[in-house]
Design an enzyme around this catalytic site. Structure first.
Site, PDB file in Angstrom:
ATOM      1  N   GLU A  95     -11.425   4.857  -4.730  1.00 50.76           N
ATOM      2  CA  GLU A  95     -11.760   3.435  -4.750  1.00 50.76           C
ATOM      3  C   GLU A  95     -12.301   3.033  -6.119  1.00 50.76           C
ATOM      4  O   GLU A  95     -12.678   3.887  -6.926  1.00 50.76           O
ATOM      5  CB  GLU A  95     -12.802   3.134  -3.667  1.00 50.76           C
ATOM      6  CG  GLU A  95     -12.341   3.427  -2.262  1.00 50.76           C
ATOM      7  CD  GLU A  95     -11.220   2.515  -1.786  1.00 50.76           C
ATOM      8  OE1 GLU A  95     -11.075   1.401  -2.319  1.00 50.76           O
ATOM      9  OE2 GLU A  95     -10.493   2.923  -0.873  1.00 50.76           O
TER      10      GLU A  95
ATOM     11  N   ARG B   5      -0.958  -5.922   4.383  1.00 50.87           N
ATOM     12  CA  ARG B   5      -0.159  -5.291   3.334  1.00 50.87           C
ATOM     13  C   ARG B   5       0.989  -4.511   3.964  1.00 50.87           C
ATOM     14  O   ARG B   5       0.829  -3.905   5.015  1.00 50.87           O
ATOM     15  CB  ARG B   5      -1.005  -4.314   2.517  1.00 50.87           C
ATOM     16  CG  ARG B   5      -2.168  -4.946   1.800  1.00 50.87           C
ATOM     17  CD  ARG B   5      -2.989  -3.908   1.080  1.00 50.87           C
ATOM     18  NE  ARG B   5      -3.606  -2.971   2.023  1.00 50.87           N
ATOM     19  CZ  ARG B   5      -4.555  -2.089   1.705  1.00 50.87           C
ATOM     20  NH1 ARG B   5      -4.977  -2.003   0.455  1.00 50.87           N
ATOM     21  NH2 ARG B   5      -5.067  -1.287   2.610  1.00 50.87           N
TER      22      ARG B   5
ATOM     23  N   ARG C  68       0.875  -1.182   0.000  1.00 55.78           N
ATOM     24  CA  ARG C  68       0.000   0.000   0.000  1.00 55.78           C
ATOM     25  C   ARG C  68       0.900   1.215   0.000  1.00 55.78           C
ATOM     26  O   ARG C  68       1.794   1.334   0.840  1.00 55.78           O
ATOM     27  CB  ARG C  68      -0.873  -0.040   1.256  1.00 55.78           C
ATOM     28  CG  ARG C  68      -1.682   1.208   1.543  1.00 55.78           C
ATOM     29  CD  ARG C  68      -2.947   1.198   0.732  1.00 55.78           C
ATOM     30  NE  ARG C  68      -3.969   2.108   1.179  1.00 55.78           N
ATOM     31  CZ  ARG C  68      -3.881   3.439   1.177  1.00 55.78           C
ATOM     32  NH1 ARG C  68      -2.782   4.037   0.824  1.00 55.78           N
ATOM     33  NH2 ARG C  68      -4.896   4.170   1.540  1.00 55.78           N
TER      34      ARG C  68
END
Length: 165
Positions: A61, A95, A53
C-alpha cells in the site's frame, strides 16, 4: 425428492456458469493512470476510464514499506502503453479485476510485478502456480521488497488488517 435436488443443483451450477461468463470479458486500451502497485486506470474507446485491479497479486500500500517503489515499477511496465485485460470479476469498489498484458512487447504484468519483487502472490485469489515460483525466485535473490528487513516484509493484506485496528 432426490430428483428435485438434482434438478436444483443443475440450475445452480448453470446460473454460476452463466454469471461467470457474464464477467468474462476482454478490454483493450491505453493505461492513463497508476493508483498503486496493483491498480491502473485504462482508457477504452467504448467506455469511460476504467479502474482495473491486477488479478492474483497484492502490492504494498501507499503508506507501507516499498509502496512507492511498487507503484513506480508498475508505471514503468504499463503507463502510456496499450494493454489487454482479461477481466475475471469486479470487486466491491467497482474495479474490474483481471490479468493485464502489455501487447508489445508481450508482458504478463502480474507475473512481472511478482518477479521484480514489487508484489506478493495474493494467496486468497491466486490460481496461477507459476506466480509462486516467481515469488520464490525473487525472495531467494532479494529482489524488490525482499531486500527489505524482514520486519518490513509484511504482506499488504496483513498490513491493512493491522492498520484498521
Amino acid at each position: 425428492m432426490p430428483k428435485l435436488r438434482h434438478v436444483l443443483r443443475l440450475v445452480v451450477v448453470t446460473l454460476c456458469l452463466v454469471a461467470h461468463q457474464a464477467w468474462a470479458e476482454e478490454l483493450r486500451g491505453q493505461v492513463v493512470g497508476i493508483t498503486d502497485g496493483d491498480t491502473i486506470t485504462l482508457r477504452v474507446p467504448s467506455h469511460p476510464e476504467i479502474k482495473v485491479r491486477l488479478a492474483e497479486i497484492d502490492a504494498p500500500e501507499k503508506g507501507q514499506a516499498f509502496g512507492t517503489q511498487s507503484r513506480k515499477i508498475l508505471s514503468s511496465l504499463v503507463f502510456g502503453r496499450a494493454v489487454l485485460v482479461d477481466v475475471s470479476s469486479q470487486d466491491r469498489y467497482g474495479r474490474s479485476i483481471g490479468r493485464v498484458y502489455v501487447e508489445s512487447p508481450a508482458v504478463d504484468v502480474s507475473a512481472a510485478m511478482v518477479e521484480a519483487g514489487a508484489a506478493w502472490v495474493f494467496d486468497r485469489y491466486a490460481k496461477d502456480p507459476t506466480l509462486y515460483e516467481l515469488q520464490q525466485d525473487a525472495r531467494q535473490n532479494s529482489r524488490g521488497l525482499w531486500s527489505l528487513p524482514p520486519s518490513d516484509q509484511t504482506p499488504p493484506w496483513e498490513w491493512r488488517r493491522a492498520s484498521r485496528h
